[in-house]
Scaffold this motif. Structure first.
Motif, PDB file in Angstrom:
ATOM      1  N   HIS A  17      40.770  24.371  29.298  1.00 35.36           N
ATOM      2  CA  HIS A  17      40.266  24.715  28.314  1.00 35.36           C
ATOM      3  C   HIS A  17      38.800  25.348  28.513  1.00 35.36           C
ATOM      4  CE1 HIS A  17      43.668  26.194  25.699  1.00 35.36           C
ATOM      5  NE2 HIS A  17      44.176  25.055  26.115  1.00 35.36           N
ATOM      6  N   VAL A  18      38.453  25.672  30.217  1.00 35.44           N
ATOM      7  CA  VAL A  18      36.915  26.153  30.302  1.00 35.44           C
ATOM      8  C   VAL A  18      36.594  27.311  29.504  1.00 35.44           C
ATOM      9  CG1 VAL A  18      37.754  25.527  33.238  1.00 35.44           C
ATOM     10  CG2 VAL A  18      38.598  28.010  31.702  1.00 35.44           C
ATOM     11  N   GLU A  19      37.049  27.853  28.686  1.00 37.94           N
ATOM     12  CA  GLU A  19      36.465  28.198  28.001  1.00 37.94           C
ATOM     13  C   GLU A  19      35.101  27.142  26.926  1.00 37.94           C
ATOM     14  OE1 GLU A  19      39.641  27.585  25.884  1.00 37.94           O
ATOM     15  OE2 GLU A  19      39.603  28.111  28.213  1.00 37.94           O
ATOM     16  N   HIS A  20      35.764  26.506  26.875  1.00 40.24           N
ATOM     17  CA  HIS A  20      34.965  25.250  25.844  1.00 40.24           C
ATOM     18  C   HIS A  20      33.555  24.722  26.950  1.00 40.24           C
ATOM     19  CE1 HIS A  20      38.700  25.396  23.071  1.00 40.24           C
ATOM     20  NE2 HIS A  20      37.334  26.814  22.668  1.00 40.24           N
ATOM     21  N   TRP A  21      33.756  24.676  28.236  1.00 40.16           N
ATOM     22  CA  TRP A  21      33.440  23.934  29.156  1.00 40.16           C
ATOM     23  C   TRP A  21      31.881  24.166  29.225  1.00 40.16           C
ATOM     24  CZ3 TRP A  21      34.167  19.330  30.223  1.00 40.16           C
ATOM     25  CH2 TRP A  21      32.924  18.769  31.033  1.00 40.16           C
ATOM     26  N   PRO A  22      30.731  25.633  28.949  1.00 39.50           N
ATOM     27  CA  PRO A  22      30.232  25.210  29.348  1.00 39.50           C
ATOM     28  C   PRO A  22      29.008  24.346  27.794  1.00 39.50           C
ATOM     29  CG  PRO A  22      30.402  27.250  29.626  1.00 39.50           C
ATOM     30  CD  PRO A  22      31.850  26.418  29.601  1.00 39.50           C
ATOM     31  N   LEU A  69      33.666  19.788  38.387  1.00 46.99           N
ATOM     32  CA  LEU A  69      32.785  20.200  36.580  1.00 46.99           C
ATOM     33  C   LEU A  69      32.218  18.960  35.546  1.00 46.99           C
ATOM     34  CD1 LEU A  69      35.073  22.889  35.267  1.00 46.99           C
ATOM     35  CD2 LEU A  69      32.886  22.662  36.316  1.00 46.99           C
ATOM     36  N   LEU A  70      33.821  17.329  36.091  1.00 48.24           N
ATOM     37  CA  LEU A  70      33.281  15.930  36.028  1.00 48.24           C
ATOM     38  C   LEU A  70      31.912  15.759  36.644  1.00 48.24           C
ATOM     39  CD1 LEU A  70      36.777  14.699  35.977  1.00 48.24           C
ATOM     40  CD2 LEU A  70      35.508  14.855  33.903  1.00 48.24           C
ATOM     41  N   ASN A  71      31.579  16.277  38.505  1.00 48.46           N
ATOM     42  CA  ASN A  71      30.558  15.532  38.803  1.00 48.46           C
ATOM     43  C   ASN A  71      29.548  15.794  38.210  1.00 48.46           C
ATOM     44  OD1 ASN A  71      32.311  14.327  41.043  1.00 48.46           O
ATOM     45  ND2 ASN A  71      32.459  15.628  42.550  1.00 48.46           N
ATOM     46  N   ASP A  72      29.809  17.498  38.258  1.00 47.49           N
ATOM     47  CA  ASP A  72      28.461  18.191  37.789  1.00 47.49           C
ATOM     48  C   ASP A  72      27.750  17.375  36.264  1.00 47.49           C
ATOM     49  OD1 ASP A  72      28.452  19.413  39.589  1.00 47.49           O
ATOM     50  OD2 ASP A  72      29.435  21.321  38.582  1.00 47.49           O
ATOM     51  N   CYS A  73      28.592  16.597  35.298  1.00 47.08           N
ATOM     52  CA  CYS A  73      28.574  16.380  33.954  1.00 47.08           C
ATOM     53  C   CYS A  73      28.287  14.826  33.863  1.00 47.08           C
ATOM     54  CB  CYS A  73      29.322  16.317  32.954  1.00 47.08           C
ATOM     55  SG  CYS A  73      29.459  18.234  31.880  1.00 47.08           S
ATOM     56  N   ALA A 263      28.641  34.191  32.510  1.00 43.78           N
ATOM     57  CA  ALA A 263      28.441  34.302  33.616  1.00 43.78           C
ATOM     58  C   ALA A 263      29.420  33.207  34.100  1.00 43.78           C
ATOM     59  CB  ALA A 263      27.535  33.452  33.471  1.00 43.78           C
ATOM     60  N   PHE A 264      29.922  32.262  33.764  1.00 42.90           N
ATOM     61  CA  PHE A 264      29.867  30.950  34.379  1.00 42.90           C
ATOM     62  C   PHE A 264      31.588  30.652  33.853  1.00 42.90           C
ATOM     63  CE2 PHE A 264      32.833  27.188  32.830  1.00 42.90           C
ATOM     64  CZ  PHE A 264      33.058  26.508  33.965  1.00 42.90           C
ATOM     65  N   LEU A 265      32.527  31.667  33.438  1.00 40.58           N
ATOM     66  CA  LEU A 265      33.668  31.687  32.967  1.00 40.58           C
ATOM     67  C   LEU A 265      33.937  33.016  33.158  1.00 40.58           C
ATOM     68  CD1 LEU A 265      34.006  31.546  28.556  1.00 40.58           C
ATOM     69  CD2 LEU A 265      35.134  29.957  30.706  1.00 40.58           C
ATOM     70  N   GLU A 266      33.696  34.077  33.916  1.00 41.68           N
ATOM     71  CA  GLU A 266      33.656  34.958  34.922  1.00 41.68           C
ATOM     72  C   GLU A 266      33.371  34.669  36.423  1.00 41.68           C
ATOM     73  OE1 GLU A 266      31.985  39.730  35.975  1.00 41.68           O
ATOM     74  OE2 GLU A 266      30.977  38.961  34.355  1.00 41.68           O
ATOM     75  N   ASN A 267      32.894  34.045  36.894  1.00 40.62           N
ATOM     76  CA  ASN A 267      32.946  32.941  37.751  1.00 40.62           C
ATOM     77  C   ASN A 267      34.278  32.450  38.334  1.00 40.62           C
ATOM     78  OD1 ASN A 267      31.692  33.216  41.146  1.00 40.62           O
ATOM     79  ND2 ASN A 267      31.499  31.006  39.974  1.00 40.62           N
ATOM     80  N   TRP A 268      34.072  31.996  36.966  1.00 39.86           N
ATOM     81  CA  TRP A 268      35.831  30.655  36.881  1.00 39.86           C
ATOM     82  C   TRP A 268      36.650  31.298  37.437  1.00 39.86           C
ATOM     83  CZ3 TRP A 268      36.361  24.487  37.259  1.00 39.86           C
ATOM     84  CH2 TRP A 268      37.730  24.578  37.058  1.00 39.86           C
ATOM     85  N   ARG A 269      36.605  32.502  36.712  1.00 41.55           N
ATOM     86  CA  ARG A 269      38.252  33.283  36.407  1.00 41.55           C
ATOM     87  C   ARG A 269      38.953  34.093  37.962  1.00 41.55           C
ATOM     88  NH1 ARG A 269      36.564  33.872  30.269  1.00 41.55           N
ATOM     89  NH2 ARG A 269      38.758  31.834  29.231  1.00 41.55           N
ATOM     90  N   GLU A 270      37.423  34.655  38.543  1.00 38.20           N
ATOM     91  CA  GLU A 270      37.390  35.596  39.120  1.00 38.20           C
ATOM     92  C   GLU A 270      37.565  34.748  40.293  1.00 38.20           C
ATOM     93  OE1 GLU A 270      38.008  39.060  41.303  1.00 38.20           O
ATOM     94  OE2 GLU A 270      37.847  38.393  39.373  1.00 38.20           O
ATOM     95  N   SER A 271      37.259  33.847  40.880  1.00 37.37           N
ATOM     96  CA  SER A 271      37.223  32.604  42.074  1.00 37.37           C
ATOM     97  C   SER A 271      38.566  32.749  42.107  1.00 37.37           C
ATOM     98  CB  SER A 271      36.666  31.278  41.438  1.00 37.37           C
ATOM     99  OG  SER A 271      35.333  32.031  42.175  1.00 37.37           O
ATOM    100  N   GLY A 272      39.627  31.680  40.935  1.00 36.80           N
ATOM    101  CA  GLY A 272      40.520  31.304  40.818  1.00 36.80           C
ATOM    102  C   GLY A 272      41.510  32.888  41.180  1.00 36.80           C
TER     103      GLY A 272
END
Length: 447
Positions: A17-22, A69-73, A263-272
């Motif tokens: 549920h990456v919509e919550h991730w930022p 994502l886990l690495n970055d955090c 921007a994060f969510l748009e990039n995440w979804r578009e990449s996949g």
């Protein structure tokens, strides 16, 4: 010597549920900095089911984008849930953590040679500036009927802890279990293994807003999907003993908004989406409605298991498949589930009971909204049989039925528990359908 404070930041059952991730990532980084500035020793853990293959970028990268994502955090450690261990093929699971910057703590899932996976550790010791030794170790739900099908050897948590606890206790002052086992199991383990200091829980999606004390062990958990985040603070005296424990969970809505979230969510979804849309499966000469796909699925399942009967619910298929090129993004949108094919060997008498159970619950299940046991759709729908005439069922005969493991794990079809079932872990449902359409329409073109 003054007391010291150890604070644990924890997440669980994010399920992509990456919509919550930022907001979660910002909270972890900000909260860690504040606590460290106040002199706390901070550890950050995730307790499994961080990934879920309903998400396009998770599917496209086989979970490696989630690992980043886990690495970055700056997570210190994670354990795995069934969405990692069973939702990914063995070879993908071997690779998902190849670039990790954290410990994967897992003591009860082994390779076929009885060795831990190369990416896993039984436990890890963290040492505070004042010399308190904190051990963290992980356990996950050990499904004995399914892990071996993915070429893993599961061991139940009780015997694992019995073998591990003496070593962990000898080497640490504080012991933290990352438990993807569920709340009832956590409570039972706390009563039996009294030297566990903290159990960070998951799997049953339970939320413990202020934790729960079970004898000498403190339990904490942060619900599901990133709807909450968790924090546990331990006060430790000069003898490296815990003198107080407190916990809190913070709802997602109370986390600070992040300007870059969109921007994060748009990039995440578009990449996949881009990766999967470029993976062409077949060229459909005709469109396929969800109900027509149920027919196709019956054919695919019966071909896969060499049976003459199939059983499928209509709610499995969510979208039309239009004429033209069929790609993996369309199949993911249509079939977001992590559900595997299953063959049922059932007596005629139990089959008649199963049919009666389905009939009695027909109206209840038709529009029932469900989520779980691998299902990522909306409603259950109608259960349909193919190749079966009710009037010809012989109670003394055996019947082989091609179906899906989803139904075996649901609480409504008790007659299936009396049947012999075999699961096919060569691929989940959408991969079966991808192979089916690829072969079917390639042959038709050749013909």
């Amino acid at each position: 010597m003054a007391h010291e404070f150890v604070t644990i930041l924890h997440t669980n059952d994010i399920h992509s549920h990456v919509e919550h991730w930022p907001r979660i990532a910002n909270w972890i980084k900000t909260r860690r900095a504040i606590l460290q500035a106040a002199g706390h020793f901070v550890l950050t853990f995730d307790i499994g089911d961080f990934i879920d293959r309903y998400d396009a970028n998770t599917q496209a990268t086989w979970g490696k984008a989630n690992t980043q994502l886990l690495n970055d955090c700056g997570y210190d450690g994670v354990t795995i849930g069934n969405n990692e261990g069973l939702g990914l093929p063995h070879d993908r699971m071997e690779d998902i953590y190849s670039q990790r910057h954290f410990a994967v703590l897992l003591a009860n899932i082994f390779e076929n040679d009885h060795q831990l996976p190369k990416w896993a550790e039984e436990f890890r010791i963290f040492v505070t500036p004042k010399g308190t030794r904190i051990s963290a170790f992980g356990l996950t739900a050990a499904y004995e009927s399914t892990y071996p099908l993915a070429d893993w050897l599961p061991v139940q948590p009780l015997p694992t802890l019995a073998k591990l606890s003496d070593r962990v206790v000898a080497q640490s002052d504080v012991r933290i279990l990352l438990s993807h086992l569920g709340l009832p199991t956590d409570q039972a383990l706390a009563k039996q293994f009294k030297k566990i200091s903290v159990i960070l829980g998951a799997h049953t999606h339970h939320l413990l807003p202020h934790g729960q004390q079970v004898e000498q062990t403190f339990l904490a958990a942060a619900g599901k999907y990133g709807e909450n985040v968790g924090e546990v603070t331990l006060e430790i005296n000069e003898n490296h003993e815990i003198v107080s424990t407190k916990a809190k969970t913070t709802p997602f809505d109370d986390l600070l908004p992040v300007k870059s979230a969109s921007a994060f969510l748009e990039n995440w979804r578009e990449s996949g989406r881009t990766i999967l849309a470029n993976q062409i499966v077949a060229n459909l000469p005709v469109s396929r409605s969800p109900l027509e796909q149920v027919d196709d699925c019956a054919d695919a399942l019966m071909t896969n298991f060499h049976t003459k009967i199939a059983m499928i619910s209509t709610g499995m298929f969510l979208d039309d498949l239009p004429v033209g090129e069929l790609n993996n993004f369309q199949l993911l949108t249509d079939l977001p589930h992590t559900i595997n094919p299953m063959k049922i060997d059932i007596t005629g008498s139990d089959l008649l009971k199963l049919l009666a159970e389905i009939h009695l619950q027909h109206d209840h299940l038709l529009n029932l909204h469900i989520n779980g046991s691998g299902f990522r759709g909306d409603k259950f729908g109608e259960m349909k049989f193919f190749g079966l005439e009710n009037s010809s069922i012989d109670p003394d005969e055996h019947y082989e039925i091609a179906s899906l493991d989803h139904y075996y794990f649901l609480p409504w079809f008790h007659s299936l528990q009396a049947a012999e079932v075999s699961f096919d872990f060569k691929g989940i449902l959408r991969e079966l359908m991808a192979r089916y359409y690829h072969v079917k329409y390639r042959r038709e073109v050749l013909d």
